[in-house]
Design a protein around this motif. Sequence first.
Motif, PDB file in Angstrom:
ATOM      1  N   TYR A 218       0.840  -1.208   0.000  1.00 52.15           N
ATOM      2  CA  TYR A 218       0.000   0.000   0.000  1.00 52.15           C
ATOM      3  C   TYR A 218       0.870   1.253   0.000  1.00 52.15           C
ATOM      4  CZ  TYR A 218      -2.919   3.671   2.144  1.00 52.15           C
ATOM      5  OH  TYR A 218      -3.554   4.870   2.435  1.00 52.15           O
ATOM      6  N   TYR A 219       1.906   1.265   0.819  1.00 50.85           N
ATOM      7  CA  TYR A 219       2.776   2.447   0.930  1.00 50.85           C
ATOM      8  C   TYR A 219       3.621   2.618  -0.331  1.00 50.85           C
ATOM      9  CZ  TYR A 219       1.080   1.842   5.612  1.00 50.85           C
ATOM     10  OH  TYR A 219       0.226   1.675   6.672  1.00 50.85           O
ATOM     11  N   GLN A 220       4.014   1.515  -0.917  1.00 58.23           N
ATOM     12  CA  GLN A 220       4.753   1.586  -2.179  1.00 58.23           C
ATOM     13  C   GLN A 220       3.874   2.206  -3.263  1.00 58.23           C
ATOM     14  OE1 GLN A 220       6.233  -2.196  -3.595  1.00 58.23           O
ATOM     15  NE2 GLN A 220       7.824  -1.190  -4.803  1.00 58.23           N
ATOM     16  N   ASP A 221       2.607   1.801  -3.305  1.00 56.10           N
ATOM     17  CA  ASP A 221       1.676   2.348  -4.297  1.00 56.10           C
ATOM     18  C   ASP A 221       1.483   3.847  -4.115  1.00 56.10           C
ATOM     19  OD1 ASP A 221       1.163   0.028  -5.691  1.00 56.10           O
ATOM     20  OD2 ASP A 221      -0.663  -0.469  -4.586  1.00 56.10           O
ATOM     21  N   TRP A 222       1.241   4.277  -2.890  1.00 51.73           N
ATOM     22  CA  TRP A 222       0.926   5.693  -2.686  1.00 51.73           C
ATOM     23  C   TRP A 222       2.152   6.584  -2.757  1.00 51.73           C
ATOM     24  CZ3 TRP A 222      -3.364   7.942  -3.639  1.00 51.73           C
ATOM     25  CH2 TRP A 222      -4.541   7.190  -3.627  1.00 51.73           C
ATOM     26  N   LEU A 223       3.332   6.022  -2.491  1.00 48.22           N
ATOM     27  CA  LEU A 223       4.555   6.790  -2.720  1.00 48.22           C
ATOM     28  C   LEU A 223       4.747   7.014  -4.220  1.00 48.22           C
ATOM     29  CD1 LEU A 223       7.100   8.190  -1.784  1.00 48.22           C
ATOM     30  CD2 LEU A 223       8.223   5.948  -1.655  1.00 48.22           C
TER      31      LEU A 223
END
Length: 263
Positions: free
Chosen positions: A95-100
């Motif tokens: 999730y954090y990889q996507d939003w970064l």
Amino acid sequence: MESDLERKIFLVDKLQQDWESSDFDFIPMEVVHRVPDAGRPESPELVPPKDLPRRGLGTREGHAALIHSIAHIEFNAVNLALDALYRFQNMPKAYYQDWLRVAMEESYHFQMIREHLYHLGSEYGDFKAHNGLWLTTYETDHSPRVRMALVPRTLEARGLDVTPPMMKKLRAIGDKRGVEILKILLRDEIGHVEVGTRWFRYLCREEGLNPFDEFVTIVQSYFHGDLRGPFNFEARVEAGFSEEEIQWLKSIEQGFVDRAETT
């Protein structure tokens, strides 16, 4: 919370470098602060949408005002992607990889549009703007499920609908660079809406909710104003909208057509 444009762009780039260096701590913080107003420069002046002046695209000022409005959306999108990273601290690492990635792409979009605006003789901040995108981000800070449904899947998805007509208008006045920029934005925004779709469905599965029913309920409960077409169904399918959701949107679009024909 950084308000300086150049510094914010630099810090977003540094986040990506830190990610590549695995320099992140994924232990949730004890306190996650609400952010009623994310960092932004003093200009543009923010006013209610109804108070924004209407300008014809045939004038130089009107042309610049349209590009400025797109720049403002992309700048806000940087902040909302960063907020999605910060606020919801118990999600899978992907999730954090996507939003970064979304934050990085929105920053790139903003820089492209800002440069184009400069060549039109204006700067970001020269025209008034509204704060609707961030207000909705603030109103959905209590639930990642509501955030994913309302911000990327509703407000940002609207960009998929309005970008092709904007490209047509810019093409008509000979703004080839503006058209090329919007092509890039449309391609990337399909991906951003898809990120919202994927994590919305993930959260629905985690909570045993029907994604279609939940999406309709959230839109009807939180969305301000009318959800109306025309919708870019092809782009929305690419962004992960289900057939059931597409049929629902088609019924909304047809409802407005039918009411217009009877008045």
